[in-house]
Design a protein around this motif. Structure first.
Motif, PDB file in Angstrom:
ATOM      1  N   GLY A  15      32.138  64.022  16.461  1.00  0.00           N
ATOM      2  CA  GLY A  15      32.761  64.077  15.145  1.00  0.00           C
ATOM      3  C   GLY A  15      34.194  63.594  15.089  1.00  0.00           C
ATOM      4  N   LEU A  16      35.053  64.401  14.466  1.00  0.00           N
ATOM      5  CA  LEU A  16      36.443  64.008  14.266  1.00  0.00           C
ATOM      6  C   LEU A  16      37.206  63.915  15.586  1.00  0.00           C
ATOM      7  N   VAL A  17      36.841  64.751  16.555  1.00  0.00           N
ATOM      8  CA  VAL A  17      37.487  64.674  17.872  1.00  0.00           C
ATOM      9  C   VAL A  17      37.145  63.355  18.542  1.00  0.00           C
ATOM     10  N   GLY A  18      35.875  62.995  18.505  1.00  0.00           N
ATOM     11  CA  GLY A  18      35.452  61.732  19.105  1.00  0.00           C
ATOM     12  C   GLY A  18      36.098  60.536  18.440  1.00  0.00           C
ATOM     13  N   ALA A  19      36.224  60.597  17.111  1.00  0.00           N
ATOM     14  CA  ALA A  19      36.841  59.483  16.379  1.00  0.00           C
ATOM     15  C   ALA A  19      38.280  59.268  16.824  1.00  0.00           C
ATOM     16  N   ARG A  20      39.006  60.362  17.013  1.00  0.00           N
ATOM     17  CA  ARG A  20      40.403  60.219  17.445  1.00  0.00           C
ATOM     18  C   ARG A  20      40.489  59.751  18.897  1.00  0.00           C
ATOM     19  N   PRO A 176      37.221  71.807  15.911  1.00  0.00           N
ATOM     20  CA  PRO A 176      38.022  70.717  15.347  1.00  0.00           C
ATOM     21  C   PRO A 176      37.196  69.468  15.060  1.00  0.00           C
ATOM     22  N   GLU A 177      36.006  69.372  15.622  1.00  0.00           N
ATOM     23  CA  GLU A 177      35.173  68.175  15.490  1.00  0.00           C
ATOM     24  C   GLU A 177      34.357  68.160  14.200  1.00  0.00           C
ATOM     25  N   ILE A 178      34.371  69.242  13.439  1.00  0.00           N
ATOM     26  CA  ILE A 178      33.426  69.439  12.338  1.00  0.00           C
ATOM     27  C   ILE A 178      33.466  68.316  11.298  1.00  0.00           C
ATOM     28  N   THR A 179      32.289  67.921  10.855  1.00  0.00           N
ATOM     29  CA  THR A 179      32.129  66.980   9.738  1.00  0.00           C
ATOM     30  C   THR A 179      31.119  67.591   8.775  1.00  0.00           C
ATOM     31  N   LEU A 180      31.051  67.056   7.565  1.00  0.00           N
ATOM     32  CA  LEU A 180      30.079  67.550   6.604  1.00  0.00           C
ATOM     33  C   LEU A 180      28.648  67.323   7.093  1.00  0.00           C
ATOM     34  N   ARG A 181      28.409  66.209   7.720  1.00  0.00           N
ATOM     35  CA  ARG A 181      27.081  65.925   8.277  1.00  0.00           C
ATOM     36  C   ARG A 181      26.684  66.985   9.297  1.00  0.00           C
ATOM     37  N   MET A 182      27.632  67.355  10.158  1.00  0.00           N
ATOM     38  CA  MET A 182      27.352  68.352  11.176  1.00  0.00           C
ATOM     39  C   MET A 182      27.094  69.719  10.545  1.00  0.00           C
ATOM     40  N   LEU A 183      27.934  70.086   9.588  1.00  0.00           N
ATOM     41  CA  LEU A 183      27.778  71.372   8.932  1.00  0.00           C
ATOM     42  C   LEU A 183      26.434  71.467   8.211  1.00  0.00           C
ATOM     43  N   ARG A 184      26.035  70.404   7.554  1.00  0.00           N
ATOM     44  CA  ARG A 184      24.719  70.402   6.898  1.00  0.00           C
ATOM     45  C   ARG A 184      23.603  70.625   7.927  1.00  0.00           C
ATOM     46  N   GLU A 213      38.171  68.272   3.899  1.00  0.00           N
ATOM     47  CA  GLU A 213      37.929  67.106   4.754  1.00  0.00           C
ATOM     48  C   GLU A 213      39.211  66.407   5.209  1.00  0.00           C
ATOM     49  N   PRO A 214      40.133  66.054   4.303  1.00  0.00           N
ATOM     50  CA  PRO A 214      41.361  65.372   4.758  1.00  0.00           C
ATOM     51  C   PRO A 214      42.196  66.244   5.697  1.00  0.00           C
ATOM     52  N   THR A 215      42.270  67.536   5.396  1.00  0.00           N
ATOM     53  CA  THR A 215      43.023  68.455   6.251  1.00  0.00           C
ATOM     54  C   THR A 215      42.386  68.569   7.622  1.00  0.00           C
ATOM     55  N   ALA A 216      41.057  68.677   7.646  1.00  0.00           N
ATOM     56  CA  ALA A 216      40.348  68.790   8.923  1.00  0.00           C
ATOM     57  C   ALA A 216      40.568  67.552   9.783  1.00  0.00           C
ATOM     58  N   ARG A 217      40.558  66.389   9.155  1.00  0.00           N
ATOM     59  CA  ARG A 217      40.769  65.142   9.896  1.00  0.00           C
ATOM     60  C   ARG A 217      42.181  65.100  10.489  1.00  0.00           C
ATOM     61  N   ALA A 218      43.168  65.481   9.686  1.00  0.00           N
ATOM     62  CA  ALA A 218      44.555  65.484  10.170  1.00  0.00           C
ATOM     63  C   ALA A 218      44.744  66.509  11.285  1.00  0.00           C
TER      64      ALA A 218
END
Length: 236
Positions: A15-20, A176-184, A213-218
């Motif tokens: 997710g977001l961790v991998g993207a960074r 910290p990696e959470i995305t909407l896709r993952m949560l669903r 979403e924007p806060t989680a990404r930051a």
């Protein structure tokens, strides 16, 4: 730089961790321990690669407990051995939720049942905001870490230690990696019933996650940067 990502189930992704990490120049190789058709019988066999082959290891969350041998079977021993060897070699590990619990167990700490589950977005008290910010962070856990000897507690709340660092590695109890896709995916695969059982409205949780979403990404970017620049870059 090569990073090994340990995905324990078919839903939880970097997710977001991998993207960074990709943005910071890492080439990710993800391995899935328990395939989708074995979700309800997760005591599979799995051969973990040698840690010396990697510059970084990320161990993600899982819907099981580290200490539940009927669920994790023999593969948890292989993962603990991998994390222990990585620590001894100075290969950095980022452990997330189950991954943090595996890391603490591998290095001489332990995992115990949490006094109460945490599901949803919470803020935490941090001793090192340059590495672990106060959140809000997504929580979804029933267990908690007792950090290993020599570990430095980095963040906590009233329920448990939320982050610890040991050597060049960092364990975090939140997601910290959470995305909407993952949560669903979590909600679809039993999480909706868990939410209702804990008095959490699944629809409200999804709506709140979309709003954040924007806060989680930051927050994820800040955590990964702090991990790489202040923990991994240290001498251990």
């Amino acid at each position: 730089m090569r990073a090994l990502v340990i995905q324990h189930d078919h839903v939880t992704e970097p997710g977001l961790v991998g993207a960074r990490l990709v943005e910071r120049g890492y080439d990710l190789t993800a391995v899935t321990v328990v395939p989708e058709d074995r979700r309800h019988t997760p005591d599979v066999t799995f051969d973990f690669p040698e840690p010396a082959e990697w510059d970084l290891i990320v161990s993600l969350g899982a819907p099981w407990s580290v200490y539940d041998e009927t669920a994790v079977g023999s593969w948890i021993g292989g993962e603990l051995d991998l994390l222990r060897k990585a620590h001894d070699l100075g290969v950095p590990v980022l452990g997330v939720c189950f991954g943090a619990q595996a890391l603490t167990t591998a290095l001489g700490g332990s995992v115990e049942r949490s006094p109460r589950p945490e599901i949803g977005w919470t803020s935490i008290d941090t001793h090192d905001p340059a590495v672990v910010g106060p959140g809000p962070w997504m929580q979804w856990h029933y267990d908690r870490c007792v950090p290993p000897p020599g570990a430095e507690e980095t963040a906590r709340n009233a329920v448990c230690v939320q982050a610890f660092r040991v050597g060049r590695s960092l364990g975090v109890q939140f997601h910290p990696e959470i995305t909407l896709r993952m949560l669903r995916g979590w909600l679809r695969d039993g999480g909706e019933e868990q939410c209702i059982g804990q008095g959490v409205d699944p629809g409200e949780l999804l709506a709140r996650s979309r709003e954040l979403e924007p806060t989680a990404r930051a927050n994820a970017r800040h955590l990964v940067d702090g991990f790489l620049d202040r923990v991994v870059a240290s001498e251990g």
